[in-house]
Scaffold this active site. Structure first.
Site, short mmCIF file in Angstrom:
data_model
loop_
_atom_site.label_atom_id
_atom_site.label_comp_id
_atom_site.label_asym_id
_atom_site.label_seq_id
_atom_site.Cartn_x
_atom_site.Cartn_y
_atom_site.Cartn_z
N ILE A 43 0.90 -0.98 -0.14
CA ILE A 43 0.24 0.09 -0.09
C ILE A 43 0.91 0.84 -0.14
O ILE A 43 0.52 2.08 -0.69
CB ILE A 43 -0.52 -0.13 1.32
CG1 ILE A 43 -1.88 -0.81 0.91
CG2 ILE A 43 -1.69 1.42 1.38
CD1 ILE A 43 -2.66 -1.09 1.86
N ILE A 44 1.63 1.31 0.84
CA ILE A 44 2.75 2.23 0.98
C ILE A 44 3.58 3.10 -0.63
O ILE A 44 3.25 4.20 -0.67
CB ILE A 44 3.22 2.80 2.19
CG1 ILE A 44 2.69 2.64 3.45
CG2 ILE A 44 4.40 3.59 2.10
CD1 ILE A 44 3.81 1.77 4.62
N GLY B 29 7.53 -2.46 4.05
CA GLY B 29 7.58 -3.21 5.27
C GLY B 29 7.72 -2.40 6.30
O GLY B 29 8.67 -1.18 6.72
N HIS C 203 -30.34 6.02 -5.10
CA HIS C 203 -29.60 5.90 -6.83
C HIS C 203 -29.85 7.37 -6.95
O HIS C 203 -30.96 8.23 -6.51
CB HIS C 203 -30.59 5.31 -6.92
CG HIS C 203 -30.60 5.29 -8.53
ND1 HIS C 203 -29.69 4.32 -9.09
CD2 HIS C 203 -31.50 5.82 -10.20
CE1 HIS C 203 -29.80 4.44 -10.62
NE2 HIS C 203 -30.47 5.51 -10.90
#
Ligand code: FAD
Length: 467
Positions: A184-185, A271, A445
């Site tokens: 992610i990072i 990490g 909607h």
């Protein structure tokens, strides 16, 4: 002689876990001392993590959208990029939040001590900072966080080898940037730098980006990013050399060139390591494992009765919201309440383009747990709102149900605002909803969250005719 302070609750570290522990303890009427070695409160998350990265991603997203809209008749001039101003925007956001924490500490009468705390024994820490302070405590909550993992064969001291903090500094835009680690990072920072002009290679040892997420989800993300990044999967970085003309990186993998790749900068995002071994915890008799992780029970208590630990320092998932909830448990247990940390689910989000979000069980985890499950997906190509907003190509909503009773066991989204949409699935999981509960909930909607209802309806076999 060093100053001496007494605390009913000592909190070490002022990240999301630490400030939450301190504030909840103070709100419960306890006398709290909060020690932080940075100059500002907020820890990694507010200073060099969640918040500055999202400020930069916001700027990148506006540029991305402005580029896309030209296909629909609205064309802006070529943007000029002023990185000093972008960095100032990011720093301003961080300052507002960290100043806010200082104000909230004062309001709650939390005593903040600036400096590095080390345990002397099981009721005392020594803080070395602007002034030396000895703190004796009745209870302690350790929230000293984590740091980026470094590898011995990488010359980390070279200024062109970055960790996430360096990348967030935004001092320059390298022409060629390698993101080492497809988590992610790395992907979030790669998204920012690509939008600001860098050409990006991403190298990942495993066979997919964000290896913890399900394959179909990541396949959609990877396809959407095949032009943004040059992605090298199943590839290992074998050697990194800092030379005058750039950082030379040798990689090993099928079809990968034998000669080194040359980069202007390398972001190492492989990490984070827990900080448990940096606190002299042996003096207090607190057990820390080989990874620097402090072991705790469901009440966040360590093996020493009056010492608790919360946040990244107690291990995965290393996420701010997990730490906040653990912190509340620790504070409440100290105050005498019967409280346990036992969430059903902890959501994960990559704030990339498109966003990737998942919560509860992945298919991989369901298989490993031997659960007979079924999947229902709703492609955003069939969503009116996604089409109108031009985000239909790279979006899907996926729900995972237990086959035996149709209970929801997991969910994932890829697409614009996937992180915001994940809230409904998270609550549904926490509330033990089944497919019918979700399908019978009237979703407005046209919205993107309607896709959650549609995925449940498809599973129920009662597909509506709403586009
Ligand atoms: P930290 O935030 O690490 O805080 C620990 C604090 O303890 C630090 O301030 C440190 O200075 C202090 N400290 C350490 N040792 C001592 C000592 N001996 N004495 C005194 N003080 C000490 N998570 C999310 O949930 N969402 C995101 O979007 C997200 N984005 C991220 C982006 C990046 C680039 C990074 C690096 C991380 C991101 N994270 C995100 C992870 C998140 O930042 C961490 O999970 C979170 O900060 C952990 O909180 P914590 O309170 O446990 O520790």
């Amino acid at each position: 002689m060093s100053k001496e302070i007494k605390a009913q609750v000592l909190v070490i570290g002022s990240g999301p876990a630490g400030y939450s522990a301190a504030f909840r303890s103070a709100d419960l009427g306890m006398n709290v001392v909060l020690v932080e070695k940075f100059n500002t409160l907020g820890g990694v998350c507010l200073n060099v993590g969640c918040i500055p990265s999202k400020a930069l991603l916001h700027v990148a997203k506006v540029k991305e959208e402005a580029e896309h809209i030209s296909a629909h008749g609205l064309t802006y001039a070529e943007p000029t990029i002023d990185i000093a101003k972008i960095a100032a925007y990011k720093n301003g956001v961080v300052k507002k939040l960290t100043d806010g924490l200082s104000a909230m500490s004062k309001m709650r009468n939390v005593t903040v001590v600036q400096g590095t705390a080390l345990f002397v024994d099981k009721n005392t820490v020594k803080v070395t900072g602007k002034e030396d302070v000895t703190i004796t405590f009745e209870n302690a909550i350790i929230a000293a966080g984590s740091r980026p993992i470094k590898l011995p064969f990488i010359p980390h001291e070279d200024p062109r080898i970055w960790d996430s903090t360096d990348a967030l500094d935004l001092k320059e835009i390298p022409k060629k940037l390698l993101i080492m680690g497809g988590g992610i990072i790395g992907l979030e920072m790669g998204t920012v730098y690509q939008k600001l002009g860098s050409s990006i290679d991403v190298v990942e040892m495993q066979d997919q980006l964000v290896p913890v997420a399900d394959k179909d989800v990541i396949k959609m993300y990877t396809k959407a990013n095949s032009k943004r990044f040059n992605i090298m999967l199943n590839t290992k970085v074998a050697k990194v050399e800092a030379k005058e003309d750039g950082i030379h990186v040798s990689m090993e993998g099928e079809g990968i060139q034998a000669e080194p790749f040359v980069y202007d900068a390398v972001l190492v995002a492989i990490g984070r390591a827990a900080n448990g071994k940096l606190l002299n915890l042996e003096n207090a008799g607190v057990k820390v494992n080989d990874w620097g992780i402090i072991e705790v029970d469901k009440q966040m208590r360590t093996n020493v009765e009056h010492i608790f630990a919360v946040g990244d320092i107690v291990g995965q998932p290393m996420l701010a919201h997990k730490g906040v909830h653990e912190a509340h448990v620790a504070a409440e247990v100290i105050a005498g309440k019967k409280h346990y940390f036992e969430p059903k689910v902890i959501p994960s989000i990559a704030y990339t383009f498109p966003e990737i979000a998942w919560v509860g069980m992945t298919e991989k985890e369901a298989i490993a747990a031997g659960i007979d499950y079924e999947v229902s997906t709703f492609p955003w190509a069939a969503s009116g709102r996604a089409l109108a907003s031009d985000v239909s190509q790279n979006g899907m909503t996926k729900l995972i149900f237990d086959k035996k009773d149709h209970t929801l066991i997991g969910g994932a989204l890829v697409g614009d605002n996937a992180g915001e949409l994940l809230g409904e699935i998270t609550l549904a999981l926490e509330m033990d909803c089944d497919a019918e509960d979700i399908a019978l909930t009237i979703h407005a909607h046209p919205t993107l969250h309607e896709s959650v209802g549609m995925a449940a309806e498809i599973y129920e076999g009662s597909i509506t005719d709403l586009p």
